[in-house]
Design an enzyme around this catalytic site. Structure first.
Site, PDB file in Angstrom:
ATOM      1  N   GLU A  67       0.618  91.006  60.256  1.00 60.18           N
ATOM      2  CA  GLU A  67       2.076  91.022  60.082  1.00 60.18           C
ATOM      3  C   GLU A  67       2.746  89.947  60.936  1.00 60.18           C
ATOM      4  O   GLU A  67       3.618  89.220  60.450  1.00 60.18           O
ATOM      5  CB  GLU A  67       2.640  92.409  60.440  1.00 60.18           C
ATOM      6  CG  GLU A  67       4.138  92.530  60.157  1.00 60.18           C
ATOM      7  CD  GLU A  67       4.742  93.845  60.677  1.00 60.18           C
ATOM      8  OE1 GLU A  67       4.187  94.446  61.613  1.00 60.18           O
ATOM      9  OE2 GLU A  67       5.782  94.253  60.148  1.00 60.18           O
TER      10      GLU A  67
ATOM     11  N   GLU B 237      21.187 101.721  55.987  1.00 51.56           N
ATOM     12  CA  GLU B 237      20.842 101.316  54.616  1.00 51.56           C
ATOM     13  C   GLU B 237      20.601 102.550  53.744  1.00 51.56           C
ATOM     14  O   GLU B 237      21.077 102.641  52.604  1.00 51.56           O
ATOM     15  CB  GLU B 237      19.589 100.435  54.666  1.00 51.56           C
ATOM     16  CG  GLU B 237      19.266  99.747  53.350  1.00 51.56           C
ATOM     17  CD  GLU B 237      17.900  99.071  53.386  1.00 51.56           C
ATOM     18  OE1 GLU B 237      17.272  98.995  54.463  1.00 51.56           O
ATOM     19  OE2 GLU B 237      17.447  98.637  52.307  1.00 51.56           O
TER      20      GLU B 237
ATOM     21  N   CYS C 208       0.625 106.561  62.978  1.00 58.31           N
ATOM     22  CA  CYS C 208       0.091 105.585  63.933  1.00 58.31           C
ATOM     23  C   CYS C 208      -0.835 106.213  64.969  1.00 58.31           C
ATOM     24  O   CYS C 208      -1.695 105.526  65.523  1.00 58.31           O
ATOM     25  CB  CYS C 208       1.223 104.875  64.645  1.00 58.31           C
ATOM     26  SG  CYS C 208       2.400 104.141  63.515  1.00 58.31           S
TER      27      CYS C 208
ATOM     28  N   LYS D 189      -1.084  94.891  62.158  1.00 56.36           N
ATOM     29  CA  LYS D 189       0.002  94.199  62.870  1.00 56.36           C
ATOM     30  C   LYS D 189      -0.391  92.771  63.223  1.00 56.36           C
ATOM     31  O   LYS D 189       0.455  91.903  63.372  1.00 56.36           O
ATOM     32  CB  LYS D 189       0.362  94.966  64.146  1.00 56.36           C
ATOM     33  CG  LYS D 189       1.087  96.280  63.889  1.00 56.36           C
ATOM     34  CD  LYS D 189       2.578  96.089  63.648  1.00 56.36           C
ATOM     35  CE  LYS D 189       3.253  97.383  63.256  1.00 56.36           C
ATOM     36  NZ  LYS D 189       4.586  97.165  62.667  1.00 56.36           N
TER      37      LYS D 189
ATOM     38  N   GLU E  58      17.812 100.945  59.196  1.00 56.29           N
ATOM     39  CA  GLU E  58      17.246 101.651  58.050  1.00 56.29           C
ATOM     40  C   GLU E  58      18.085 102.877  57.720  1.00 56.29           C
ATOM     41  O   GLU E  58      18.303 103.190  56.548  1.00 56.29           O
ATOM     42  CB  GLU E  58      15.803 102.054  58.381  1.00 56.29           C
ATOM     43  CG  GLU E  58      14.947 102.321  57.170  1.00 56.29           C
ATOM     44  CD  GLU E  58      13.469 102.441  57.550  1.00 56.29           C
ATOM     45  OE1 GLU E  58      12.849 101.405  57.860  1.00 56.29           O
ATOM     46  OE2 GLU E  58      12.948 103.565  57.544  1.00 56.29           O
TER      47      GLU E  58
ATOM     48  N   GLU F 175       7.497  84.501  57.020  1.00 55.47           N
ATOM     49  CA  GLU F 175       8.918  84.872  57.065  1.00 55.47           C
ATOM     50  C   GLU F 175       9.337  85.384  58.438  1.00 55.47           C
ATOM     51  O   GLU F 175      10.517  85.566  58.697  1.00 55.47           O
ATOM     52  CB  GLU F 175       9.261  85.877  55.961  1.00 55.47           C
ATOM     53  CG  GLU F 175       8.525  87.207  55.990  1.00 55.47           C
ATOM     54  CD  GLU F 175       7.192  87.204  55.240  1.00 55.47           C
ATOM     55  OE1 GLU F 175       6.570  86.137  55.119  1.00 55.47           O
ATOM     56  OE2 GLU F 175       6.781  88.292  54.785  1.00 55.47           O
TER      57      GLU F 175
ATOM     58  N   CYS G 228       8.077 100.343  57.955  1.00 55.88           N
ATOM     59  CA  CYS G 228       7.617 100.042  59.319  1.00 55.88           C
ATOM     60  C   CYS G 228       6.155  99.658  59.364  1.00 55.88           C
ATOM     61  O   CYS G 228       5.696  99.014  60.289  1.00 55.88           O
ATOM     62  CB  CYS G 228       7.757 101.261  60.220  1.00 55.88           C
ATOM     63  SG  CYS G 228       9.380 101.956  60.199  1.00 55.88           S
TER      64      CYS G 228
ATOM     65  N   SER H 242      12.972  99.944  52.030  1.00 53.17           N
ATOM     66  CA  SER H 242      14.035  99.423  52.878  1.00 53.17           C
ATOM     67  C   SER H 242      13.721  97.979  53.223  1.00 53.17           C
ATOM     68  O   SER H 242      12.561  97.609  53.388  1.00 53.17           O
ATOM     69  CB  SER H 242      14.101 100.257  54.162  1.00 53.17           C
ATOM     70  OG  SER H 242      14.804  99.563  55.155  1.00 53.17           O
TER      71      SER H 242
END
Lengths: 160, 592
Positions: B373, B288, B515, B370, B285, B378, B311, B331
């Site tokens: 996720e 990038e 978090c 999560k 990241e 993908e 994230c 990102s």
């Protein structure tokens, strides 16, 4: 992802109504009132479009529609029938009138006849307690009705 | 000057500013009045006080009726009694009535032992349910991350407030009326079909067992006991500063070593650290970010700024749902959890000489989203996910309790190598502002080719909902925006969308505090000071590390040298970057 489709004319109508209230979420009750007046009922597609227009979560709109008995998510008949179950009407046996409507039309509360002519609902007080028991067909008020008169009232509209 | 009001509570005279509620006045002098529907995230602008549960009722001298302390403001000369017999009997009746329409399966309820209604019933000494009445019946709605069992709902509407006011997601609303009234989704559809982004703050807010996370502990236990499987675990930074609370330790206790020891005792073959992958995230990241900013400064018009962190899975779901026009701004770097999974199932599986199907990757996350996720298509290869199961901090604590491990007595142990080594930059991913601070530490050195004198960027820290700061990259000012809580994210994004403020980079976390305040963390029951203590512990953990910049992690350096090649290179891109999808509601017009 929610994907819904709706007739473009209906979408146009909804957008116009929302715009006439400045697309304000605080006007939601007025908007729902007008949209139901124009389209007859408020199915979920309609609520989704309103949500998009006024930027109000559709869950909140559904919360309002499901809270007020005036709002309906089911289509109404050509001649919507409402029987008053308010206190004055109730003590003068309006429930028996309602039962007779159910029997004659073969539908329950909130339902529509197969031919789409009639729908049946109950409501709480139309402000005509002096005429109790009261029923409405469309916007016409019938006062002091008895179960025996129900058949004739329906017949008035059957071929209209 | 604020007008002060004089009043007496339980015989104690005090002065509080006008507009204070009885509840807050009492708490300011250490008198605790029980509550249920009241929920406040102090400092985050969120307060749910519909005054509907009536548990906080108190006696006010001269008033006939009892007053709800959470919804009654103090007045001059007011005399309040918080625990008279009349008050206690009224509270008992209120809780008794709530129990009349509440399932009595407390022994097997996911909230048992942590339930606020259960605690009230215990404290008030209820021994029977007086009022037998009708029970509500709702179907149980299971989404990939959250379970809704509205039979247990007490209509406190805390979930509704966090969903609408804190997160501005608006999936939940009070629906229907009278006895049938309940908190639900639009048209009572499944949560997974609604606009829910699975941030899980509703689960964190729910005082009872009506909202809970999907429990994956059994699948993990069965994988561990399968001799054919190699089971490895990764732990997110915020878990180590919170899990101690589940074992009676003080909020903010740093228990990294004990947590590692417990995970080994649970039978994981290797105990690794998501922090390793957080360092990897910074490499990707940060690179990038630097590429985009450098091109932008050189005048390349095709480059879009700001670059936004990616994230947080709740945040990813949020922009896919509400900002589909901005999908090219975040990102493309995967989250640390998913980067870990991708590296584990390729590099690490190859090193062990086993197939990806025989390697089970478990993650311990402070997060509910999560769980969703790791199920995204993908992040799968031939149907096999990079991360098999994601457990919350609470679920890990449940597993530790299941094995009768005396957590606080454990000797500290260290993570396994190589995927367990990390720097201080990775630890601060657990706090709001931490990811962007970690990225700044690396990007600064790569951009200026100079060594940072001081690695602490205190201007990026704090708990204000939306923060803006400018970092001097040796003469080049870099504008940074930070938001935590999705309502704050929306404020920041709307500024960007309208072009009101120019940012080079933005960090967003879905949960308040980042978090550390995640939905999968031990329940704080509206005591936000616990989240603040976890946040402090994160920075202590960072300060205690020898290496504090991601690019200095020697195992990261050798991972690039031996396996990945260059940051943002071809192989790195294939394994460590992702794509986003438009998940917004679509209205199609038809002619019919």
């Amino acid at each position: 992802m929610t994907r819904i489709s709706l007739n473009s004319k209906k979408i146009e109508t909804i957008k116009e109504i929302c715009a006439s209230f400045g697309n304000k979420p605080s006007e939601i009750i007025n908007i729902l009132h007008k949209v139901q007046g124009a389209l007859g009922f408020l199915p979920k597609e309609v609520q989704e479009v309103i949500s998009e227009e006024i930027r109000m979560p559709v869950a909140q709109i559904y919360g309002i529609v499901s809270f007020y008995s005036f709002f309906s998510m089911k289509p109404k008949g050509e001649h919507p029938i409402s029987v008053c179950l308010g206190t004055a009407c109730y003590v003068r046996d309006s429930e028996k009138v309602l039962d007779e409507f159910k029997r004659q039309l073969g539908v329950g509360i909130g339902e529509l006849t197969d031919d789409g002519k009639f729908s049946l609902d109950c409501l709480r007080c139309v402000g005509a307690c002096g005429l109790a028991p009261v029923a409405l067909v469309g916007e016409k008020v019938y006062g002091r009705i008895t179960p025996a008169q129900v058949k004739d009232i329906i017949a008035e509209y059957r071929d209209k | 000057m604020e007008k002060m009001i004089n009043l007496t509570i339980d015989g104690i005279k005090l002065q509080v500013p006008k507009g204070t509620t009885i509840l807050k006045a009492a708490r300011s002098i250490g008198i605790d009045i029980p509550t249920l529907c009241h929920y406040e995230l102090k400092g985050q602008g969120i307060e749910n006080r519909p005054g509907s549960c009536r548990v906080c009722m108190v006696e006010v001298e001269g008033k006939g009726n009892l007053a709800a302390a959470c919804a009654t403001n103090v007045s001059e000369g007011m005399v309040v009694k918080t625990h008279t017999l009349r008050v206690i009997m009224a509270r008992r009746t209120v809780v008794d009535l709530m129990l009349s329409d509440h399932p009595s399966d407390c022994l097997i309820c996911p909230q048992s032992g942590k339930c606020e209604l259960q605690k009230l019933a215990i404290d008030l000494g209820l021994r029977e349910v007086t009022y037998a009445g009708e029970k509500s019946e709702y179907r149980i709605d299971v989404s990939p991350a959250i379970i809704r069992d509205m039979n247990k709902c007490v209509m406190c509407r805390r979930c509704e407030t966090v969903c609408n006011s804190l997160q501005t997601v608006g999936s939940l609303s009070a629906i229907d009326r009278g006895f049938k009234a309940v908190v639900g989704t639009a048209f009572e559809q499944d949560l997974s079909k609604s606009t829910c982004v699975m941030c899980g703050q509703c689960v964190q807010a729910c005082p009872v067992g009506a909202l809970s996370e999907v429990d994956n502990t059994r699948q993990v236990m069965s994988a561990i006991s399968n001799p054919k499987k190699t089971v490895i675990v990764q732990t997110a930074p915020a878990v180590r500063v919170a899990i101690g609370e589940e074992f009676g330790m003080k909020p903010g206790s740093r228990v990294t070593g004990k947590m590692v020891a417990a995970l080994r005792m649970l039978g994981f073959d290797y105990v690794f650290d998501t922090d390793f992958a957080a360092d990897l995230t910074i490499m990707e990241e940060g690179t990038e970010m630097l590429q985009r900013i450098s091109k932008f400064i050189q005048g390349d018009k095709s480059v879009k700024l700001p670059i936004m962190t990616s994230c947080c899975p709740g945040w990813v779901n949020f922009f896919e749902t509400y900002y589909p026009d901005m999908l090219d701004i975040p990102s493309t770097a995967k989250s640390p959890m998913q980067m870990f999974g991708a590296i584990a199932k390729t590099y690490w599986a190859e090193r062990l000489g086993i197939s990806r199907e025989d390697l089970v990757v478990v993650s311990i996350m402070p997060c509910v989203a999560k769980k969703y996720e790791c199920q995204r298509d993908e992040f799968k290869t031939n149907g096999n996910p990079d991360v098999d199961y994601s457990l919350t901090t609470r679920e890990l604590a449940d597993m530790i309790k299941l094995l009768n491990i005396s957590f606080s007595d454990l000797q500290e142990e260290d993570f396994d190598r190589p995927l367990g080594e990390s720097t201080g930059a990775a630890v601060i991913f657990g706090a709001t502002g931490g990811v962007i601070e970690a990225a700044t530490r690396t990007a600064y050195e790569l951009f200026t080719k100079k060594e940072l004198g001081k690695v602490d960027f205190t201007e990026l820290r704090g708990l204000a909902g939306v923060r803006e700061a400018t970092v001097d990259f040796d003469g080049t000012p870099i504008h940074i925006g930070i938001a935590h809580g999705l309502g704050n994210a929306r404020k920041l994004l709307d500024k960007v969308r309208k072009g009101e403020t120019m940012f080079h980079a933005i960090e967003i976390m879905a949960c308040p505090g980042g978090c550390v305040g995640g939905a999968g963390q031990p329940y704080h029951h509206g005591d936000f000071s616990k989240v603040e203590k976890r946040l402090q512990a994160i920075y202590e953990e960072d300060a205690a590390k020898t290496l504090r910049k991601s690019h200095e992690n020697p195992y990261i350096q050798s991972l690039y040298k031996d396996y990945l090649g260059e940051p943002c290179g071809e192989k790195a891109h294939k394994l460590l970057h992702t794509i986003y999808f438009d998940k917004s509601a679509k209205i199609e017009e038809t002619e019919e």
